[in-house]
Design a protein around this motif. Structure first.
Motif, PDB file in Angstrom:
ATOM      1  N   HIS A 140      17.930  24.154 -31.241  1.00 26.49           N
ATOM      2  CA  HIS A 140      18.446  24.863 -32.387  1.00 26.49           C
ATOM      3  C   HIS A 140      19.672  25.409 -31.507  1.00 26.49           C
ATOM      4  CE1 HIS A 140      19.224  27.162 -35.823  1.00 26.49           C
ATOM      5  NE2 HIS A 140      19.342  28.269 -35.020  1.00 26.49           N
ATOM      6  N   TYR A 141      19.520  26.202 -30.347  1.00 24.48           N
ATOM      7  CA  TYR A 141      20.587  26.629 -29.634  1.00 24.48           C
ATOM      8  C   TYR A 141      21.741  25.667 -29.170  1.00 24.48           C
ATOM      9  CZ  TYR A 141      23.080  28.591 -25.883  1.00 24.48           C
ATOM     10  OH  TYR A 141      24.246  29.039 -24.668  1.00 24.48           O
ATOM     11  N   LEU A 142      21.265  24.559 -28.880  1.00 23.68           N
ATOM     12  CA  LEU A 142      22.302  23.616 -28.506  1.00 23.68           C
ATOM     13  C   LEU A 142      23.007  23.153 -29.580  1.00 23.68           C
ATOM     14  CD1 LEU A 142      20.418  21.429 -25.889  1.00 23.68           C
ATOM     15  CD2 LEU A 142      22.275  23.191 -25.376  1.00 23.68           C
ATOM     16  N   GLU A 143      22.532  22.985 -30.889  1.00 21.08           N
ATOM     17  CA  GLU A 143      23.201  22.486 -31.964  1.00 21.08           C
ATOM     18  C   GLU A 143      23.924  23.474 -32.702  1.00 21.08           C
ATOM     19  OE1 GLU A 143      19.869  20.985 -34.466  1.00 21.08           O
ATOM     20  OE2 GLU A 143      19.813  19.397 -33.488  1.00 21.08           O
ATOM     21  N   ASP A 144      23.661  24.733 -32.652  1.00 23.56           N
ATOM     22  CA  ASP A 144      24.353  25.824 -33.253  1.00 23.56           C
ATOM     23  C   ASP A 144      24.548  26.827 -32.125  1.00 23.56           C
ATOM     24  OD1 ASP A 144      25.599  27.782 -34.956  1.00 23.56           O
ATOM     25  OD2 ASP A 144      23.567  28.267 -35.916  1.00 23.56           O
ATOM     26  N   ARG A 145      26.018  26.840 -31.781  1.00 21.67           N
ATOM     27  CA  ARG A 145      26.336  27.633 -30.533  1.00 21.67           C
ATOM     28  C   ARG A 145      26.454  29.178 -31.117  1.00 21.67           C
ATOM     29  NH1 ARG A 145      27.239  26.676 -25.319  1.00 21.67           N
ATOM     30  NH2 ARG A 145      26.433  24.598 -24.959  1.00 21.67           N
ATOM     31  N   ALA A 146      26.571  29.544 -32.278  1.00 22.90           N
ATOM     32  CA  ALA A 146      26.492  30.805 -32.764  1.00 22.90           C
ATOM     33  C   ALA A 146      25.168  31.617 -32.422  1.00 22.90           C
ATOM     34  CB  ALA A 146      26.857  30.879 -34.330  1.00 22.90           C
ATOM     35  N   VAL A 147      24.116  30.809 -32.230  1.00 18.82           N
ATOM     36  CA  VAL A 147      22.913  31.314 -31.877  1.00 18.82           C
ATOM     37  C   VAL A 147      22.745  31.753 -30.788  1.00 18.82           C
ATOM     38  CG1 VAL A 147      20.451  30.925 -31.716  1.00 18.82           C
ATOM     39  CG2 VAL A 147      21.649  30.124 -33.653  1.00 18.82           C
ATOM     40  N   ALA A 148      22.329  32.954 -30.262  1.00 15.02           N
ATOM     41  CA  ALA A 148      22.376  33.819 -29.060  1.00 15.02           C
ATOM     42  C   ALA A 148      21.208  33.158 -28.134  1.00 15.02           C
ATOM     43  CB  ALA A 148      22.189  35.273 -29.032  1.00 15.02           C
ATOM     44  N   ILE A 149      21.339  33.009 -27.061  1.00 11.93           N
ATOM     45  CA  ILE A 149      20.340  32.375 -26.029  1.00 11.93           C
ATOM     46  C   ILE A 149      19.407  33.468 -25.572  1.00 11.93           C
ATOM     47  CG2 ILE A 149      21.512  32.676 -23.728  1.00 11.93           C
ATOM     48  CD1 ILE A 149      20.217  29.681 -23.779  1.00 11.93           C
ATOM     49  N   ASP A 150      19.638  34.698 -25.728  1.00 11.63           N
ATOM     50  CA  ASP A 150      18.719  35.699 -25.701  1.00 11.63           C
ATOM     51  C   ASP A 150      18.955  36.878 -26.465  1.00 11.63           C
ATOM     52  OD1 ASP A 150      20.916  37.159 -24.798  1.00 11.63           O
ATOM     53  OD2 ASP A 150      20.669  36.664 -22.581  1.00 11.63           O
ATOM     54  N   ASN A 151      18.020  37.717 -26.632  1.00  9.95           N
ATOM     55  CA  ASN A 151      17.850  38.929 -27.421  1.00  9.95           C
ATOM     56  C   ASN A 151      18.585  40.282 -26.790  1.00  9.95           C
ATOM     57  OD1 ASN A 151      15.885  39.398 -26.257  1.00  9.95           O
ATOM     58  ND2 ASN A 151      14.667  39.750 -28.126  1.00  9.95           N
TER      59      ASN A 151
END
Length: 61
Positions: free
Chosen positions: A41-52
């Motif tokens: 999901h992170y690789l497909e949508d770069r708007a998603v943060a890898i951490d919180n």
């Protein structure tokens, strides 16, 4: 590589990389498999943060 008396970061890394072995496939697969959906999901949508971390900072007083 013959030691020259000076340890550059590259020489230290190179020496340590040669002494370490690669992890076995089973442990790598199990570690990756547990979070595979989140990783893809992170690789497909770069708007998603890898951490919180940004959310953690907002919660802390």
């Amino acid at each position: 590589m013959k030691p020259t008396g000076r340890s550059t970061p590259a020489a230290v890394w190179s020496a340590s990389a040669r002494t370490q072995s690669a992890p076995d496939r089973a442990s790598t697969r199990s570690a990756t498999g547990a979070r595979w959906r989140a990783l893809t999901h992170y690789l497909e949508d770069r708007a998603v943060a890898i951490d919180n971390n940004h959310l953690e900072r907002q919660i802390k007083p």
